[in-house]
Design a protein around this motif. Sequence first.
Motif, mmCIF file in Angstrom:
data_model
loop_
_atom_site.group_PDB
_atom_site.id
_atom_site.type_symbol
_atom_site.label_atom_id
_atom_site.label_comp_id
_atom_site.label_asym_id
_atom_site.label_seq_id
_atom_site.Cartn_x
_atom_site.Cartn_y
_atom_site.Cartn_z
ATOM 1 N N GLY A 114 5.741 -3.151 4.377
ATOM 2 C CA GLY A 114 5.893 -1.749 4.000
ATOM 3 C C GLY A 114 5.504 -0.787 5.100
ATOM 4 O O GLY A 114 5.595 -1.107 6.292
ATOM 5 N N HIS A 115 5.057 0.430 4.690
ATOM 6 C CA HIS A 115 4.714 1.499 5.624
ATOM 7 C C HIS A 115 3.200 1.711 5.637
ATOM 8 O O HIS A 115 2.562 1.764 4.585
ATOM 9 N N VAL B 100 1.555 13.688 6.454
ATOM 10 C CA VAL B 100 1.630 12.457 7.249
ATOM 11 C C VAL B 100 1.405 12.795 8.721
ATOM 12 O O VAL B 100 2.174 13.552 9.323
ATOM 13 N N GLU B 101 0.334 12.225 9.299
ATOM 14 C CA GLU B 101 0.046 12.461 10.713
ATOM 15 C C GLU B 101 0.675 11.391 11.602
ATOM 16 O O GLU B 101 1.083 11.674 12.730
ATOM 17 N N SER B 102 0.720 10.154 11.105
ATOM 18 C CA SER B 102 1.387 9.081 11.849
ATOM 19 C C SER B 102 1.828 8.007 10.872
ATOM 20 O O SER B 102 1.317 7.917 9.748
ATOM 21 N N GLU B 103 2.793 7.182 11.324
ATOM 22 C CA GLU B 103 3.340 6.162 10.434
ATOM 23 C C GLU B 103 3.835 4.980 11.247
ATOM 24 O O GLU B 103 4.472 5.147 12.297
ATOM 25 N N THR B 104 3.500 3.801 10.764
ATOM 26 C CA THR B 104 4.030 2.569 11.367
ATOM 27 C C THR B 104 4.604 1.694 10.253
ATOM 28 O O THR B 104 4.355 1.930 9.070
ATOM 29 N N LEU C 278 2.049 1.682 1.835
ATOM 30 C CA LEU C 278 3.042 1.781 0.764
ATOM 31 C C LEU C 278 4.093 0.680 0.933
ATOM 32 O O LEU C 278 4.684 0.551 2.017
ATOM 33 N N PRO C 279 4.348 -0.106 -0.110
ATOM 34 C CA PRO C 279 5.441 -1.084 -0.044
ATOM 35 C C PRO C 279 6.785 -0.369 0.131
ATOM 36 O O PRO C 279 6.931 0.820 -0.178
ATOM 37 N N PHE C 280 7.776 -1.093 0.629
ATOM 38 C CA PHE C 280 9.100 -0.493 0.837
ATOM 39 C C PHE C 280 9.679 0.064 -0.459
ATOM 40 O O PHE C 280 10.451 1.023 -0.445
#
Length: 416
Positions: free
Chosen positions: A398-399, A389-393, A372-374
């Motif tokens: 973006g994300h 959401v299990e994980s996010e970087t 996903l873009p900011f």
Amino acid sequence: MRALVLHPEIKSDRDRRLAEHALGEAVSLALALPDLEVVGAEIVRLPTVHPGKLFGSGKLQELKERIEALEVGLVLIDGPVSPVQQRNLEKEWGVKLLDRTGLILEIFADRARTREGVLQVELAALSYQRTRLVRAWTHLERQRGGLGFVGGPGETQIEADRRAIDEAVTRIRRQLSRVVKTRELHRAARKKVPFPVVALVGYTNAGKSTLFNRMTGAEVLAKDMLFATLDPTMRGVALPSGRKVILSDTVGFISDLPTQLVAAFRATLEEVLEADLILHVRDISHPETAEQARDVAAILAELGVRDSVPQIEVWNKLDLVEGEARVALEGQAARSDDIFAISALTGEGVEALLAAISAALEEEKFPRDLHLPFAEGRKRAWLHEQGVVESETEDESGHRLSLRWTARQEKRFRDL
């Protein structure tokens, strides 16, 4: 007691509803109160609102003659009436008077059965009474109590009344906090057992209790009457898949629900806030079913029901719809995964609804990686609200999220 129902239609403030339907609902409200005989009902069209007496002098006299001819002892006004207007109208007409809020409080006071329900009604009634005292005269001609607005003679000084009300509110809130703690313990105990909660919500008289009885075999009061159910009732139900769920029947919503009741009944509606699935039951035969649905959605939002809670729309009372209208409704429901046309009274369509409940609670979740873009902050927030959401970087553009979601959630995400 003989009652006359009046629905003021203010020319400068006409809402989306037809005055005839609003009057019909007001009459139904009046009929929900025992010992009331509705001997007349009419729409009173007002060019402007008179601040002191609501109606102009000509209309006041005309209504007074009608009240005397019908030998009315109580006038119910379907709308807000200020304390000054109420005092003046009662003196002018020589009858007792209730506005919409007062009438709904009377009905709730008559219907509450559980300890919590009774306390919630008393709290709501006292909140309403206190607003009347603050804006009323120094002395009241009659004391108005939470469980008896219609009657109760006696003269009380405003300051003493206000102090007594504040003390009563403090006492009731203390008692309610104990009741709420008990409910929290029950809810915590239920969470240890993997039984999802399915909550029935909807406009009053939509047929929730009839559907509840059909699904559970219980004998909850189910009448063609507004606010037939007041206290939440819960029962275990075995779905066609064999899975057990807890089904919760709740108080019906209504347009212009008194703000005191929305706040006071928040605890009673906690089962909706905790629900894993919401069944929004609609009386699809009602001429203003769409408006009623919007009112329910607005109250659910006000209560803080999360978007993440899946909802199924149940178009009830199909047995009251005939011909092409029925065919059209059935076709529209068939084209949707979230709408089911049923008749809780005859049982038509209930098996398909139960199967849909099973499917909604047992949807398979699958993994998905997403970037996903900011600028897509709203979508990212929605994903977190859904708990998928299990994980996010984060990288320079973006994300990057690792998700586990259902096909239904993916579809809703695409529609954002």
